[in-house]
Structure formats: C-alpha cells, structure tokens
Design an enzyme around this catalytic site. Structure first.
Site, mmCIF file in Angstrom:
data_model
loop_
_atom_site.group_PDB
_atom_site.id
_atom_site.type_symbol
_atom_site.label_atom_id
_atom_site.label_comp_id
_atom_site.label_asym_id
_atom_site.label_seq_id
_atom_site.Cartn_x
_atom_site.Cartn_y
_atom_site.Cartn_z
ATOM 1 N N HIS A 284 39.188 38.414 43.133
ATOM 2 C CA HIS A 284 39.274 37.607 41.915
ATOM 3 C C HIS A 284 38.818 36.177 42.198
ATOM 4 C CE1 HIS A 284 41.887 40.941 40.571
ATOM 5 N NE2 HIS A 284 41.516 40.570 39.354
ATOM 6 N N LYS B 64 43.061 32.165 40.700
ATOM 7 C CA LYS B 64 44.091 33.153 40.384
ATOM 8 C C LYS B 64 45.339 32.881 41.221
ATOM 9 C CE LYS B 64 44.829 38.133 39.846
ATOM 10 N NZ LYS B 64 45.321 37.988 38.459
#
Length: 245
Positions: free
Chosen positions: A139, A143
């Site tokens: 990600h 995040k």
C-alpha cells in the site's frame, strides 16, 4: 435510491459523494456526514442530525463511529454498509446485534475482485492441505495500519479451512517456518493503492493469486453495488460473498 454517506469528507467518502452527485448517477446523496463538517460546507457533523429517510447508510468513516451508526440505523430502520476496519470485539458485537433488526453489510474491502481472490485462496488452501501459505500486501506510504484489513480478511478466510493456522506478521530472527503459519508481510511505498498477493506452495508446485487495484473507483463501485443489494434485503448480516454469489 437515496444514500447517506458517513465519513463524507474522507478519501473514499469524497469520491462516493462526487459519484452520487453526478447527473447520470441513478442514485442520489441524501446527506453527507463527517465529524469535521463545518457550517456552510453542506455536510452534517452528526448522523443524528439527519432527519430524512434514506435507503442505506454507506460508512467510510472510522470504526469508533460504530455505536453511533448502529443506534441511528436501528432507530430509523435504515440498512447500513460498514466499509471500515479495525473494529474492537465490543464494536463487532454491536454490529452483529444490529443485524437482528436491519440488513447490515460489512467488508474490509469493497472490491468484488478481492472477494473472488479470497474465495479462490480458500479453495486452494483446502485442496492443498500441505502447502505453505504467505500473503504479501503493498500500500501507499501514508497507510496507518499494518497488516491491512484486507490481508487479515484473506488470512481469516483461509483459516476457515486451516483451523489450526497461526498468523505471523513479518518474519525475523532465527528459526524455521512452522507448518501451520500463514505469513503476512506489509510493504509501504509511494502512492500504491493496493496490491494483495497470496503464495500457496508445496515442494513440487506453486500457485500465486494476485489482485491489484488500479484506481479507488473500484471501491466506490463495490460500495454502491453493495448498498443497492442490501437496500431491500431482510434483516441479517451480509458480506461480499453474498453479493458475488
């Protein structure tokens, strides 16, 4: 259909609000709710301030809003879609209780593709009981949670057919891999939206299952499809597996 979007000023909430406000969209935004809403920006700061009836609440806010959402949904008999992760045990119990009164849809990932990925992974894990299983998720570098809610969703689906599994998040130090491990590895780089890969491997063969999100629009599409699905369903608890089946 008329939807309430809770978390309307967040990353996904903003996108869904924009979609519902398009002229060509068959649905409409009844109300946007966000804790950071200010007077004049067109949003409510509290769900309880919304007095008109909606066909569904789409929640992309934060798991800490669970109690407020459940209380409002039960009081107004409004179906609710939870697209948040990180719920505590108490919050999960509130959601399960809510499902006795209204239709409740919950998924850590609103992608239809991820639902199929989980289904295929579970089937492969069942059919290859001696295989080692590792999950790698990537990600963006902003995040907060690791492993991702989606990686845990995938691991928990596999655990349904590998009931003695233990999750190992990252791996370091000395010692060989244990047979019942499901390794989960988190990578955070740049602006990656989301990549989830499952490696299922024996001494003689390897299956690699992979899903890559190219744009956040897929989560928007999945959320609206799920909201359409539960708007007229009887009370109960629903997931992406109900939607794809």
């Amino acid at each position: 259909m008329k939807f309430i979007v809770n978390g309307a000023k967040g990353r996904m909430g903003t996108q869904i609000v924009a979609q519902l406000n398009l002229e060509e969209c068959p649905h409409e935004l009844l109300a946007g709710v966000d804790i950071s809403a200010k007077e004049g920006d067109g949003f409510f700061s509290k769900l309880s301030d919304v007095t008109e009836n909606a066909d569904c609440i789409i929640d992309f806010s934060h798991h800490s809003a669970t109690r407020e959402i459940c209380e409002y949904a039960k009081k107004t008999k409004t179906p609710v879609l939870f697209a948040t992760t990180g719920q505590t045990e108490d919050e999960l119990e509130l959601i399960k209780d809510c499902a006795h009164f209204i239709p409740v849809f919950m998924s850590a990932n609103m992608s239809v593709g991820i639902a199929f990925l989980a289904k295929f992974a579970k089937e492969a894990a069942f059919s290859m009981p001696d295989a080692d299983i590792e999950i790698i998720e990537r990600h963006h570098n902003k995040k907060l949670d690791a492993p991702s809610g989606t990686a845990l969703l995938l691991a928990n689906e596999i655990k349904k057919v590998r009931t003695d599994s233990e999750f190992v998040c990252g791996r370091s130090g000395m010692g060989k891999r244990q047979k019942n491990e499901i390794g989960i590895h988190a990578i955070r780089t740049g602006s990656t939206i989301g990549v989830h890969e499952i490696v299922i491997s024996t001494d003689t063969e390897t299956i690699t299952l992979k899903h890559e999100a190219h744009t956040r629009k897929l989560f928007e599409e999945g959320a609206i499809a799920a909201a359409e699905y539960i708007a007229n369903m009887p009370s109960g608890f629903y997931t992406m597996y109900d939607l794809i089946n």
